[in-house]
Design an enzyme around this catalytic site. Structure first.
Site, short mmCIF file in Angstrom:
data_model
loop_
_atom_site.label_atom_id
_atom_site.label_comp_id
_atom_site.label_asym_id
_atom_site.label_seq_id
_atom_site.Cartn_x
_atom_site.Cartn_y
_atom_site.Cartn_z
N LYS A 74 33.73 48.91 35.49
CA LYS A 74 34.50 48.19 34.47
C LYS A 74 35.01 49.20 33.45
CE LYS A 74 34.16 44.36 31.16
NZ LYS A 74 33.27 43.30 30.63
N LYS A 110 37.11 46.34 37.77
CA LYS A 110 37.89 45.65 36.74
C LYS A 110 38.46 46.67 35.78
CE LYS A 110 37.36 42.17 33.07
NZ LYS A 110 36.43 41.28 32.35
#
Length: 339
Positions: A209, A262
């Site tokens: 992330k 992400k």
């Protein structure tokens, strides 16, 4: 190798018409027949934002088409999602009140815990994935407990994440998804779940992330923007790709069931690297709020065809190696794919 293999143009000169890739693009049926990457509703995961209240549906200003939903309204969405062929949701919660420790995050009557039960009652077959983090529940908006200097405490936060995951499992969640990029979060959650008899509950880790500028609209939806500072101390530097493989490897060693990258669109190279390094594990990619809102804004201005652009983006994410795509376009995309 033959002369034709080393020089395709020479092959055409000697044998006119021998190499014509356009033959297989001539009709829609031919294109469908040889398509390398498929996109279907059951490849998509739809994020939902649960809020306290009765029958509420609050539009998110920066994300046209996305609403904050009360538990009852959220449960009302479930049959429609199933009818569209969607099989999974990713659930976020907005508490009635916030505090430094984010206590509602693991309360039995917390908004996410209520929402899980309501979704499972409305559509038992729907896979409910829950976000496991503190940022939406703390008054400071950071992803963990803080020390006196305002820094996120790693190991102390692990204990709270384990409690959150357990509360979600007890409410009926199928999958828990730790998203804070706290070191050791997968191992702490796996241990806690197993010790309490929830071996069946899977972990989908936000293993990779990045500290991205594309999360802005999400912070409107989840009301979880940091009150001070930023999250660059625990989310990844957008300049790094090799580091992503190290992060994913650590989660694999701790017993993760599936991985996530992400954001998606600006990190397709990372999606490909993680897919190639860990092909045995399902891989999700999160088509995040900023990516969604850019397309919505351009479509609203008539600058692009929303349907074609969305399906192209989602296909591209799948082509890069993602088995699942978390996307706010899921309902629209599923309807377009069915149509």
């Amino acid at each position: 190798m033959t002369e034709y293999e080393t020089n395709p143009l020479e092959a055409l000169r000697l044998r006119p018409g021998a190499a014509r890739p356009r033959r297989l693009r001539r009709t829609a049926a031919l294109r469908d027949l040889v398509r390398e990457t498929t996109l279907a509703p059951d490849d998509l995961v739809y994020p939902l934002f649960a809020v306290q209240g009765r029958g509420e549906r609050v539009p998110v200003r920066s994300m046209p088409g996305v609403d904050q939903l009360s538990v009852a309204a959220l449960a009302g969405e479930a049959p429609e999602l199933v009818s569209l062929g969607l099989e999974a949701v990713l659930l976020f919660g907005l508490p009635a009140a916030k505090d430094p420790a984010g206590l509602e995050s693991h309360a039995d009557d917390g908004v996410v815990q209520q929402a899980i039960r309501a979704l499972k009652e409305a559509a038992p077959e729907l896979v409910v994935v829950t976000d496991v983090c503190l940022c939406e529940y703390t008054d400071h908006g950071h992803c963990g407990l803080l020390d006196a200097e305002g820094q996120v405490l790693n190991d102390e936060t692990l204990e709270v994440l384990a409690r959150i995951a357990l509360s979600h499992a007890e409410a009926g969640a199928d999958v828990v998804a730790p998203s804070g990029m706290i070191d050791g979060m997968v191992g702490a959650i796996r241990t806690a779940l197993d010790e309490e008899g929830f071996e069946r509950v899977a972990i989908l880790s936000y293993a990779v992330k990045y500290a991205s500028a594309f999360y802005g609209p999400f912070r409107d939806a989840a009301e979880g923007a940091p009150a001070f500072g930023d999250r660059r101390g625990h989310q990844m530097d957008p300049a790094n790709a090799r580091e992503a493989l190290r992060e994913a490897a650590l989660d694999v060693a701790e017993g993760v069931d599936a991985l996530m990258v992400k954001p998606a669109l600006g990190y397709l190279d990372v999606v490909r690297r993680v897919h190639e390094r860990f092909p045995e594990l399902p891989l999700a990619a999160y088509n995040v709020s900023g990516e969604y809102s850019m397309v919505k804004a351009a479509a609203a201005n008539g600058w692009l065809d929303e349907r074609e652009a969305v399906l192209e983006i989602l296909t591209g994410v799948r082509r890069a190696g993602a088995d699942l795509v978390v996307t706010y376009h899921a309902k629209e995309a599923a309807a377009w794919l069915q149509g």
